[in-house]
Design a protein around this motif. Structure first.
Motif, PDB file in Angstrom:
ATOM      1  N   ARG A 469      43.184  36.235  36.065  1.00  0.00           N
ATOM      2  CA  ARG A 469      43.054  37.689  35.980  1.00  0.00           C
ATOM      3  C   ARG A 469      41.576  38.102  35.901  1.00  0.00           C
ATOM      4  O   ARG A 469      41.143  39.046  36.574  1.00  0.00           O
ATOM      5  CB  ARG A 469      43.808  38.196  34.748  1.00  0.00           C
ATOM      6  CG  ARG A 469      43.869  39.734  34.641  1.00  0.00           C
ATOM      7  CD  ARG A 469      44.198  40.202  33.223  1.00  0.00           C
ATOM      8  NE  ARG A 469      45.158  39.347  32.577  1.00  0.00           N
ATOM      9  CZ  ARG A 469      46.479  39.452  32.706  1.00  0.00           C
ATOM     10  NH1 ARG A 469      46.970  40.388  33.500  1.00  0.00           N
ATOM     11  NH2 ARG A 469      47.275  38.627  32.052  1.00  0.00           N
ATOM     12  N   ALA A 473      39.509  40.363  38.591  1.00  0.00           N
ATOM     13  CA  ALA A 473      38.871  41.604  38.134  1.00  0.00           C
ATOM     14  C   ALA A 473      37.403  41.665  38.547  1.00  0.00           C
ATOM     15  O   ALA A 473      36.828  42.756  38.670  1.00  0.00           O
ATOM     16  CB  ALA A 473      39.002  41.729  36.619  1.00  0.00           C
ATOM     17  N   GLU A 504      53.081  38.295  40.293  1.00  0.00           N
ATOM     18  CA  GLU A 504      53.037  39.743  40.504  1.00  0.00           C
ATOM     19  C   GLU A 504      53.301  40.480  39.195  1.00  0.00           C
ATOM     20  O   GLU A 504      52.654  41.481  38.881  1.00  0.00           O
ATOM     21  CB  GLU A 504      54.073  40.151  41.561  1.00  0.00           C
ATOM     22  CG  GLU A 504      53.612  39.969  42.988  1.00  0.00           C
ATOM     23  CD  GLU A 504      54.624  40.501  43.992  1.00  0.00           C
ATOM     24  OE1 GLU A 504      55.843  40.406  43.703  1.00  0.00           O
ATOM     25  OE2 GLU A 504      54.213  41.002  45.044  1.00  0.00           O
ATOM     26  N   ARG A 505      54.282  39.972  38.422  1.00  0.00           N
ATOM     27  CA  ARG A 505      54.594  40.601  37.129  1.00  0.00           C
ATOM     28  C   ARG A 505      53.449  40.401  36.134  1.00  0.00           C
ATOM     29  O   ARG A 505      53.139  41.294  35.342  1.00  0.00           O
ATOM     30  CB  ARG A 505      55.885  40.017  36.559  1.00  0.00           C
ATOM     31  CG  ARG A 505      57.140  40.373  37.343  1.00  0.00           C
ATOM     32  CD  ARG A 505      58.396  39.992  36.566  1.00  0.00           C
ATOM     33  NE  ARG A 505      58.474  38.557  36.305  1.00  0.00           N
ATOM     34  CZ  ARG A 505      59.048  37.675  37.118  1.00  0.00           C
ATOM     35  NH1 ARG A 505      59.597  38.098  38.249  1.00  0.00           N
ATOM     36  NH2 ARG A 505      59.083  36.389  36.809  1.00  0.00           N
ATOM     37  N   LEU A 507      50.266  39.962  36.812  1.00  0.00           N
ATOM     38  CA  LEU A 507      48.969  40.480  37.257  1.00  0.00           C
ATOM     39  C   LEU A 507      49.120  41.869  37.874  1.00  0.00           C
ATOM     40  O   LEU A 507      48.837  42.069  39.066  1.00  0.00           O
ATOM     41  CB  LEU A 507      48.330  39.521  38.266  1.00  0.00           C
ATOM     42  CG  LEU A 507      48.027  38.109  37.755  1.00  0.00           C
ATOM     43  CD1 LEU A 507      47.726  37.172  38.920  1.00  0.00           C
ATOM     44  CD2 LEU A 507      46.867  38.133  36.763  1.00  0.00           C
ATOM     45  N   PRO A 508      49.586  42.843  37.099  1.00  0.00           N
ATOM     46  CA  PRO A 508      49.725  44.195  37.660  1.00  0.00           C
ATOM     47  C   PRO A 508      48.365  44.737  38.079  1.00  0.00           C
ATOM     48  O   PRO A 508      47.346  44.480  37.441  1.00  0.00           O
ATOM     49  CB  PRO A 508      50.317  44.994  36.484  1.00  0.00           C
ATOM     50  CG  PRO A 508      49.910  44.236  35.262  1.00  0.00           C
ATOM     51  CD  PRO A 508      49.912  42.795  35.660  1.00  0.00           C
ATOM     52  N   GLY A 509      48.383  45.473  39.180  1.00  0.00           N
ATOM     53  CA  GLY A 509      47.133  46.044  39.665  1.00  0.00           C
ATOM     54  C   GLY A 509      46.436  45.198  40.704  1.00  0.00           C
ATOM     55  O   GLY A 509      45.450  45.642  41.308  1.00  0.00           O
ATOM     56  N   PHE A 510      46.931  43.966  40.908  1.00  0.00           N
ATOM     57  CA  PHE A 510      46.348  43.101  41.931  1.00  0.00           C
ATOM     58  C   PHE A 510      47.390  42.817  43.018  1.00  0.00           C
ATOM     59  O   PHE A 510      48.585  42.706  42.739  1.00  0.00           O
ATOM     60  CB  PHE A 510      45.860  41.786  41.316  1.00  0.00           C
ATOM     61  CG  PHE A 510      44.744  41.968  40.323  1.00  0.00           C
ATOM     62  CD1 PHE A 510      43.465  42.268  40.755  1.00  0.00           C
ATOM     63  CD2 PHE A 510      44.985  41.874  38.958  1.00  0.00           C
ATOM     64  CE1 PHE A 510      42.431  42.449  39.843  1.00  0.00           C
ATOM     65  CE2 PHE A 510      43.969  42.054  38.037  1.00  0.00           C
ATOM     66  CZ  PHE A 510      42.679  42.352  38.485  1.00  0.00           C
ATOM     67  N   SER A 511      46.903  42.699  44.233  1.00  0.00           N
ATOM     68  CA  SER A 511      47.796  42.451  45.366  1.00  0.00           C
ATOM     69  C   SER A 511      48.052  40.948  45.518  1.00  0.00           C
ATOM     70  O   SER A 511      47.106  40.157  45.591  1.00  0.00           O
ATOM     71  CB  SER A 511      47.167  42.996  46.654  1.00  0.00           C
ATOM     72  OG  SER A 511      47.943  42.644  47.779  1.00  0.00           O
ATOM     73  N   ASP A 537      44.528  40.038  47.044  1.00  0.00           N
ATOM     74  CA  ASP A 537      43.652  39.414  46.052  1.00  0.00           C
ATOM     75  C   ASP A 537      44.019  37.959  45.793  1.00  0.00           C
ATOM     76  O   ASP A 537      43.146  37.089  45.671  1.00  0.00           O
ATOM     77  CB  ASP A 537      43.743  40.186  44.725  1.00  0.00           C
ATOM     78  CG  ASP A 537      43.348  41.639  44.880  1.00  0.00           C
ATOM     79  OD1 ASP A 537      42.225  41.885  45.347  1.00  0.00           O
ATOM     80  OD2 ASP A 537      44.172  42.521  44.562  1.00  0.00           O
TER      81      ASP A 537
END
Length: 682
Positions: A469, A473, A504-505, A507-511, A537
């Motif tokens: 993460r 970022a 996906e769950r 790391l919200p906010g990342f593709s 990402d």
């Protein structure tokens, strides 16, 4: 005579096509399809004797079943024998399973034991009901588990192999053994029976790792087949000649001005070695070794320009569409501004685009770029003088021969350059590629920073995801690789899909993107293009990204279940990062406890980034060898032998080759390589 698999009972065109993907074309090929591992179903383990992480068979009566809704819906079954009970847990289940686990039914189950909330349990074990008319007898031999491919059920393949083995046992399928009396190896038929039907007392580790006498017997004959075939090819080559090409210096200099960076001294030396070959009428047969990121593509482009400058054509072929398309994009950017015409051909090129590509190859195209589609019938070249084969160990002997034939006219043949990013110790390179000169790019471009490598237990998964993460970022991109599970495309895809959903769950906010072998080529290309463009990402992938993927901003590589992979494959995967200016890192996620070989592999990866050191260490470890990047792709030619593990067989093989008569040699070549008439003797 061994029957084509299409003539076997129960094998239709679709199954035959799937078998062909595994290199199984005739009935005897089934006998040489070596098991991945073995399961002991010869005994029943009392439920009070099961232990975590054991793979066992239990038998008992269903005491209770219920469907519960927790984080997800699941089926729980309580199975008991006279000594205790165990829970069966199913996260995916069907109405037929609810009927199978009716209270009172007697069930036999096989699977992995773990300790769960209800005590000892099995998740998704293989089960069957022991009814009144059921055969309750236990098998007398261990149960082999075979590698399969997409669309081919393991039960189908196992049944076909079982029938072939039975025919050997009954004397209906004869295995001629030309090595009888020439050595003290195990008899061929006995070796086949031992591999497919080992008794409970056999050494399973030796069978699985390839050191058992039965495996060594088959490995010896397979190495002998390749030795004999290469010897015949080399004798045939002595009467061949190629077009002597001019040096093409001006065009190569134009390329260097175009790429905008200075070649390394190693690249310049290797190009000089290649050009010296190309200006000769003796056909070039050169193996180019270069570690990941060493600049083999520029060397290949320089070689191909030498052919183009002489008015001839060159072709570069890659094993996957991802790698082939990357070559096309790179070479188009370099060469089209120089006025060259490139033609692109792969399996996904259809209709009008395919017709145009075929017309270009037969006409004005200077350079062809593609996959094995370039080998296909109907592909014609105007004047093919040079063939470059990238990641050559993924292609079989006959595929390379069929492309070479497209540039042949009488005894004139094209020059050939075969490339690999899998470093091979020199002694093995000279054995595996007898008759080839060897060039090595032994330095990386300036400014490349070694990839930092760490090994972390999967028990620290939350910590690993948090590290990921933070990297995302900061604007970095990353890979998360899920390796093959039991060589099954379906299970591999399921594992990758599950991991992608989890990340996906988390790391919200990342593709998060996903790529695996069961996706259509167009889907894979789209995902890779979006990842390259920075729209994705994190790329969750199977080992399809092992070679040829070049995304400079991707600087973090996570490899799950790293202990499953060989050193060479780990090194290849790590080579996907560290291609930009940022410091890159590789995290090897392993499941403890580690065996000695797995621990040594991970330690080697942490200690060095030198591919040639890694290759030598691979030989020293002599594990289930990855010296040549061995995977069951259906294209790799070695089915049983492993050049790292079996190096000490090479001298006996050469001795056998000298003592074997022509008839015996024909049998051995036909059995292991097929189409022996391609290996013309003189």
């Amino acid at each position: 005579m061994s029957r084509p698999v299409g003539d076997l009972p129960g094998v239709g065109p679709q199954v035959a096509a799937r078998l062909k993907a595994l290199g199984i074309l005739v009935e005897t090929d089934l006998l040489f399809h070596r098991p991945l591992r073995y399961e002991d179903r010869t005994r029943i383990t009392p439920m009070n004797r099961v232990r975590p992480d054991a793979r066992v068979q239990v038998e008992g009566r269903v005491m209770h079943q219920e469907v519960v809704q927790r984080r997800r819906r699941m089926l729980l079954v309580t199975l008991a024998d006279d000594s205790g009970q165990i829970t069966l847990r199913y996260f995916r289940f069907y109405p037929s399973q609810l009927r199978m686990f009716r209270v009172g039914n007697r069930i036999r189950c096989f699977g992995d034991v773990r300790f769960g909330p209800e005590g000892f349990e099995m998740a998704h074990p293989e089960c069957r009901v022991l009814g009144a008319g059921t055969d309750h007898a236990l098998p007398e031999h261990l149960t082999p588990v075979y590698p399969v491919t997409q669309g081919l059920a393991r039960a189908t393949l196992t049944g076909l192999i079982d029938r072939a083995v039975e025919r050997v046992e009954n004397g209906q399928l004869e295995l001629i053994d030309p090595l009888v009396g020439l050595n003290d190896l195990m008899a061929l038929d006995q070796a086949v029976l031992t591999i497919h039907r080992p008794g409970p007392g056999e050494n399973l580790d030796a069978l699985a790792d390839g050191y058992h006498r039965a495996v060594q017997r088959l490995a010896c004959e397979e190495l002998l087949a390749h030795h004999l075939a290469l010897a015949r090819l080399n004798r045939a080559r002595q009467r061949q000649h190629a077009v002597a090409l001019g040096p093409g210096t001006a065009l190569r200099n134009s390329l260097l001005e175009r790429v905008g960076f200075e070649p390394t001294a190693a690249q310049r030396r290797v190009v000089s070695e290649i050009v010296d070959d190309l200006v000769d009428e003796r056909p070039m047969r050169r193996l180019l070794q270069g570690d990941v990121g060493s600049g083999k593509t520029l060397v290949a482009a320089s070689a191909m320009l030498t052919a183009v400058a002489a008015g001839r054509q060159a072709a570069i072929v890659a094993p996957t569409e991802i790698l082939a398309e990357q070559h096309f994009n790179t070479l188009s950017g370099w060469l089209e501004p120089l006025g060259l015409k490139l033609a692109w051909l792969a399996g996904k090129v259809k209709g009008k685009a395919r017709r145009q590509a075929l017309e270009a190859l037969a006409g004005e195209a200077d350079i062809a770029i593609g996959t094995h589609a370039l080998f296909q019938a109907g592909v014609r070249f105007r004047d093919l003088a040079l063939i470059v084969v990238d990641e050559q160990h993924r292609f079989g002997v006959h595929q390379r021969l069929s492309l070479a034939a497209k540039g042949s006219a009488g005894e004139r043949v094209p020059h050939q350059l075969v490339m690999t990013a899998t470093p091979i110790p020199r002694t093995l390179a000279m054995t595996a590629y007898a008759g080839l000169e060897v060039s090595v790019i032994d330095e990386l471009p300036p400014g490349r920073k070694p990839v930092t490598t760490v090994a972390i237990s999967q028990g620290r998964r939350e910590e690993i995801i948090e590290r990921l993460r933070r990297a995302l970022a900061e604007g970095r991109q990353a890979y998360w690789v899920c390796p093959l599970i039991e060589e099954s495309d379906l299970l591999e895809a399921q594992a990758a899909e599950s991991t992608a959903s989890e990340l996906e769950r988390a790391l919200p906010g990342f593709s998060v993107g996903l790529i695996h072998g069961r996706m259509k080529a167009a889907e894979k290309q789209d995902i890779m293009a979006r990842f390259s463009a920075g729209d994705i990402d994190l790329l969750v992938a199977t080992t399809v990204i092992e070679v040829g993927v070049d995304v400079p901003n991707a600087s973090l590589m996570m490899i799950e279940n790293a202990e499953r992979l060989g050193l060479s494959q780990l090194h290849q995967l790590r080579g996907r990062v560290g291609r930009g200016s940022a410091q890159a890192a590789c995290v090897l996620i392993y499941k403890p406890p580690l065996g000695d070989t797995a621990r040594a592999r991970l330690e080697t990866m942490r200690e060095t980034t030198d591919g040639f050191v890694i290759a030598e260490k691979d030989l020293e470890l002599r594990g289930p060898g990855e010296v040549l990047g061995t995977r069951q792709t259906g294209m790799l030619r070695f089915r049983v032998a492993d050049l790292g593990r079996d190096a000490e067989l090479l001298d006996p093989v050469r001795n056998l080759a000298e003592r074997l008569d022509r008839g015996g040699a024909d049998i051995v070549i036909e059995r292991w390589i097929g189409e022996a008439e391609q290996f013309v003797d003189v």
